[in-house]
Design a protein around this motif. Structure first.
Motif, PDB file in Angstrom:
ATOM      1  N   THR A  77      -3.189  64.504   5.856  1.00 49.72           N
ATOM      2  CA  THR A  77      -3.996  63.291   5.975  1.00 49.72           C
ATOM      3  C   THR A  77      -3.194  62.063   5.555  1.00 49.72           C
ATOM      4  OG1 THR A  77      -4.883  63.576   3.741  1.00 49.72           O
ATOM      5  CG2 THR A  77      -6.180  64.499   5.546  1.00 49.72           C
ATOM      6  N   VAL A  78      -3.614  60.935   6.082  1.00 50.28           N
ATOM      7  CA  VAL A  78      -3.041  59.646   5.709  1.00 50.28           C
ATOM      8  C   VAL A  78      -4.213  58.710   5.408  1.00 50.28           C
ATOM      9  CG1 VAL A  78      -1.576  57.722   6.398  1.00 50.28           C
ATOM     10  CG2 VAL A  78      -1.096  60.024   7.249  1.00 50.28           C
ATOM     11  N   ASN A  79      -4.104  57.984   4.330  1.00 54.79           N
ATOM     12  CA  ASN A  79      -5.189  57.108   3.913  1.00 54.79           C
ATOM     13  C   ASN A  79      -4.733  55.660   3.832  1.00 54.79           C
ATOM     14  OD1 ASN A  79      -7.032  59.347   3.378  1.00 54.79           O
ATOM     15  ND2 ASN A  79      -5.692  59.792   1.655  1.00 54.79           N
ATOM     16  N   LEU A  80      -5.705  54.755   3.913  1.00 50.85           N
ATOM     17  CA  LEU A  80      -5.422  53.340   3.758  1.00 50.85           C
ATOM     18  C   LEU A  80      -6.496  52.726   2.874  1.00 50.85           C
ATOM     19  CD1 LEU A  80      -3.469  51.066   4.661  1.00 50.85           C
ATOM     20  CD2 LEU A  80      -5.161  50.488   6.414  1.00 50.85           C
ATOM     21  N   GLN A  81      -6.104  52.349   1.681  1.00 51.77           N
ATOM     22  CA  GLN A  81      -7.018  51.661   0.769  1.00 51.77           C
ATOM     23  C   GLN A  81      -6.892  50.180   1.046  1.00 51.77           C
ATOM     24  OE1 GLN A  81      -9.232  52.867  -1.592  1.00 51.77           O
ATOM     25  NE2 GLN A  81      -9.844  50.724  -1.835  1.00 51.77           N
ATOM     26  N   MET A  82      -8.010  49.573   1.397  1.00 49.86           N
ATOM     27  CA  MET A  82      -8.010  48.155   1.758  1.00 49.86           C
ATOM     28  C   MET A  82      -8.846  47.384   0.743  1.00 49.86           C
ATOM     29  SD  MET A  82      -8.365  48.413   5.887  1.00 49.86           S
ATOM     30  CE  MET A  82     -10.093  48.859   5.824  1.00 49.86           C
ATOM     31  N   ASN A  83      -8.202  46.479   0.034  1.00 50.05           N
ATOM     32  CA  ASN A  83      -8.866  45.667  -0.983  1.00 50.05           C
ATOM     33  C   ASN A  83      -8.821  44.198  -0.591  1.00 50.05           C
ATOM     34  OD1 ASN A  83      -9.172  48.029  -2.645  1.00 50.05           O
ATOM     35  ND2 ASN A  83      -7.049  47.763  -3.320  1.00 50.05           N
ATOM     36  N   SER A  84      -9.668  43.417  -1.239  1.00 50.36           N
ATOM     37  CA  SER A  84      -9.708  41.970  -0.997  1.00 50.36           C
ATOM     38  C   SER A  84      -9.763  41.668   0.488  1.00 50.36           C
ATOM     39  CB  SER A  84      -8.473  41.306  -1.635  1.00 50.36           C
ATOM     40  OG  SER A  84      -8.434  41.560  -3.022  1.00 50.36           O
ATOM     41  N   LEU A  85     -10.649  42.337   1.168  1.00 50.74           N
ATOM     42  CA  LEU A  85     -10.725  42.203   2.624  1.00 50.74           C
ATOM     43  C   LEU A  85     -11.116  40.796   3.039  1.00 50.74           C
ATOM     44  CD1 LEU A  85     -12.265  45.661   3.391  1.00 50.74           C
ATOM     45  CD2 LEU A  85     -10.180  44.773   4.430  1.00 50.74           C
ATOM     46  N   LYS A  86     -10.558  40.391   4.173  1.00 51.17           N
ATOM     47  CA  LYS A  86     -10.803  39.060   4.725  1.00 51.17           C
ATOM     48  C   LYS A  86     -11.405  39.200   6.122  1.00 51.17           C
ATOM     49  CE  LYS A  86      -6.644  37.332   2.400  1.00 51.17           C
ATOM     50  NZ  LYS A  86      -5.329  36.662   2.585  1.00 51.17           N
ATOM     51  N   PRO A  87     -12.111  38.188   6.588  1.00 49.26           N
ATOM     52  CA  PRO A  87     -12.658  38.263   7.952  1.00 49.26           C
ATOM     53  C   PRO A  87     -11.588  38.550   9.003  1.00 49.26           C
ATOM     54  CG  PRO A  87     -13.699  36.477   6.766  1.00 49.26           C
ATOM     55  CD  PRO A  87     -12.605  36.999   5.880  1.00 49.26           C
ATOM     56  N   GLU A  88     -10.381  38.054   8.798  1.00 45.86           N
ATOM     57  CA  GLU A  88      -9.303  38.295   9.763  1.00 45.86           C
ATOM     58  C   GLU A  88      -8.804  39.735   9.762  1.00 45.86           C
ATOM     59  OE1 GLU A  88      -9.473  35.888   7.426  1.00 45.86           O
ATOM     60  OE2 GLU A  88      -7.483  35.452   6.585  1.00 45.86           O
ATOM     61  N   ASP A  89      -9.294  40.551   8.842  1.00 42.13           N
ATOM     62  CA  ASP A  89      -8.965  41.981   8.867  1.00 42.13           C
ATOM     63  C   ASP A  89      -9.877  42.754   9.815  1.00 42.13           C
ATOM     64  OD1 ASP A  89      -8.463  41.783   5.324  1.00 42.13           O
ATOM     65  OD2 ASP A  89      -6.914  41.859   6.878  1.00 42.13           O
ATOM     66  N   THR A  90     -10.867  42.078  10.362  1.00 44.12           N
ATOM     67  CA  THR A  90     -11.786  42.724  11.293  1.00 44.12           C
ATOM     68  C   THR A  90     -11.037  43.233  12.518  1.00 44.12           C
ATOM     69  OG1 THR A  90     -13.690  41.417  10.595  1.00 44.12           O
ATOM     70  CG2 THR A  90     -13.763  42.349  12.809  1.00 44.12           C
ATOM     71  N   ALA A  91     -11.194  44.525  12.790  1.00 46.38           N
ATOM     72  CA  ALA A  91     -10.466  45.156  13.896  1.00 46.38           C
ATOM     73  C   ALA A  91     -10.860  46.624  13.973  1.00 46.38           C
ATOM     74  CB  ALA A  91      -8.953  45.052  13.670  1.00 46.38           C
ATOM     75  N   VAL A  92     -10.416  47.274  15.021  1.00 46.63           N
ATOM     76  CA  VAL A  92     -10.475  48.732  15.081  1.00 46.63           C
ATOM     77  C   VAL A  92      -9.163  49.250  14.510  1.00 46.63           C
ATOM     78  CG1 VAL A  92     -10.724  50.776  16.525  1.00 46.63           C
ATOM     79  CG2 VAL A  92     -11.967  48.675  17.093  1.00 46.63           C
ATOM     80  N   TYR A  93      -9.252  50.162  13.570  1.00 42.97           N
ATOM     81  CA  TYR A  93      -8.077  50.704  12.900  1.00 42.97           C
ATOM     82  C   TYR A  93      -7.781  52.116  13.398  1.00 42.97           C
ATOM     83  CZ  TYR A  93      -7.946  46.795   9.647  1.00 42.97           C
ATOM     84  OH  TYR A  93      -7.823  45.538   9.097  1.00 42.97           O
ATOM     85  N   TYR A  94      -6.508  52.350  13.660  1.00 40.57           N
ATOM     86  CA  TYR A  94      -6.037  53.628  14.171  1.00 40.57           C
ATOM     87  C   TYR A  94      -4.881  54.138  13.317  1.00 40.57           C
ATOM     88  CZ  TYR A  94      -8.085  51.713  18.512  1.00 40.57           C
ATOM     89  OH  TYR A  94      -8.902  51.152  19.461  1.00 40.57           O
TER      90      TYR A  94
END
Length: 115
Positions: A77-94
């Protein structure tokens, strides 16, 4: 047949956090560099973060200091911890290998950050 299944996306307010997970099947990726990519509406897909088999991590400038990529070779598995999210981070993540293979793209997971 290789399958990469992303999960963990959702709707979050700006400043919030999400943790994305990618489960791989069909082959092991222990020796491969893996990456998280994203595609926002009207934009090209871009590499957000990557991690080599050695554990070396790299990030696009816009997420440095906010996102953390990790991998669990035992679980494939591979994980992505995303903190301090911003509106510009809006997307589909792959997730995919890095460089990406066309036949590995999954459905992705939607991340929406509200302001």
């Amino acid at each position: 047949q290789v399958q990469l299944v992303e999960s963990g996306g959702g709707l979050v307010q700006a400043g919030g956090s999400l943790r994305l997970s990618c489960a791989a099947s069909g082959r092991t990726f222990n020796a491969a560099a893996m990456g998280w990519f994203r595609q926002a509406p009207g934009k090209e897909r871009e590499l957000v973060a990557g991690i080599r088999s050695t554990g070396y991590k790299y990030y696009t400038d816009s997420v440095k200091g906010r996102f953390i990529i990790s991998r669990d070779n035992a679980k494939n598995t591979v994980n992505l911890q995303m903190n301090s999210l911003k509106p510009e981070d809006t997307a589909v993540y792959y997730c995919n290998s890095d460089p990406a293979r066309e036949d590995y793209w999954g459905q992705g997971t939607q991340v929406t950050v509200s302001s």
